[in-house]
Scaffold this motif. Structure first.
Motif, PDB file in Angstrom:
ATOM      1  N   ARG A 214       0.803  -1.215   0.000  1.00 50.07           N
ATOM      2  CA  ARG A 214       0.000   0.000   0.000  1.00 50.07           C
ATOM      3  C   ARG A 214       0.840   1.272   0.000  1.00 50.07           C
ATOM      4  O   ARG A 214       0.305   2.362  -0.131  1.00 50.07           O
ATOM      5  CB  ARG A 214      -0.931   0.018   1.218  1.00 50.07           C
ATOM      6  N   LEU A 215       2.152   1.132   0.156  1.00 45.17           N
ATOM      7  CA  LEU A 215       3.009   2.310   0.114  1.00 45.17           C
ATOM      8  C   LEU A 215       3.004   2.889  -1.291  1.00 45.17           C
ATOM      9  O   LEU A 215       2.981   2.151  -2.273  1.00 45.17           O
ATOM     10  CB  LEU A 215       4.446   1.958   0.507  1.00 45.17           C
ATOM     11  N   GLU A 216       3.044   4.198  -1.361  1.00 46.02           N
ATOM     12  CA  GLU A 216       3.154   4.854  -2.660  1.00 46.02           C
ATOM     13  C   GLU A 216       4.567   4.625  -3.192  1.00 46.02           C
ATOM     14  O   GLU A 216       5.496   4.347  -2.437  1.00 46.02           O
ATOM     15  CB  GLU A 216       2.876   6.343  -2.505  1.00 46.02           C
ATOM     16  N   GLU A 217       4.740   4.757  -4.482  1.00 49.69           N
ATOM     17  CA  GLU A 217       6.063   4.538  -5.083  1.00 49.69           C
ATOM     18  C   GLU A 217       7.115   5.449  -4.454  1.00 49.69           C
ATOM     19  O   GLU A 217       8.233   5.013  -4.194  1.00 49.69           O
ATOM     20  CB  GLU A 217       6.003   4.749  -6.598  1.00 49.69           C
ATOM     21  N   SER A 218       6.746   6.697  -4.189  1.00 50.31           N
ATOM     22  CA  SER A 218       7.711   7.622  -3.577  1.00 50.31           C
ATOM     23  C   SER A 218       8.112   7.147  -2.176  1.00 50.31           C
ATOM     24  O   SER A 218       9.256   7.330  -1.759  1.00 50.31           O
ATOM     25  CB  SER A 218       7.134   9.034  -3.512  1.00 50.31           C
TER      26      SER A 218
END
Length: 140
Positions: free
Chosen positions: A18-22
């Protein structure tokens, strides 16, 4: 701490997904000072999300209380009864929307806690600071 055995490992993988790519890119950093700043930023973001959770919990209570007031109203005419039911429904719908936002905030907190733990593990793995070269540079 990132991948514990059993169910905890699956939970960590789910949170990591669920972490964003950034945010995933942060987990590839190796500079201790940069990582420490990122950990501090995540802590600040967690504080903001927790404050929002507290605010939403209060607002949900208010909306539910107002719905209860309208449910307990004793209108005289049919039109008054309809109006009271419409107002009760409006506050119940508001409480439902706020609960959805509260769920979003709690999911964000879970994600940020995972990110904080992961970044702190990266800090622990990073080589120690050599010296602060910026302190040696004169300011003009």
């Amino acid at each position: 701490a990132l991948a514990d055995g059993g169910g905890a490992g699956a939970e960590s993988e789910e949170l990591a997904s669920r972490l964003e790519e950034s945010e995933r890119a942060l987990l590839r950093l190796t500079n201790r000072e940069v990582l420490e700043v990122e950990v501090a930023d995540v802590k600040q973001r967690l504080q903001c999300h927790r404050a929002r959770v507290r605010h939403l919990e209060v607002e949900i209570g208010r909306a539910q209380g107002r719905a209860e007031l309208w449910r307990g109203a004793a209108p005289v005419s049919r039109d008054d009864r309809v109006q009271a039911m419409e107002r009760e429904l409006a506050f119940l719908e508001q409480a439902a929307r706020l609960r959805d936002r509260l769920d979003e905030q709690r999911r964000a907190i879970d994600r940020l806690r995972f990110l904080q733990e992961a970044l702190q593990a990266r800090v622990a793995e990073a080589p120690p600071r050599e010296r602060d070269f910026a302190a040696d540079v004169p300011v003009s």
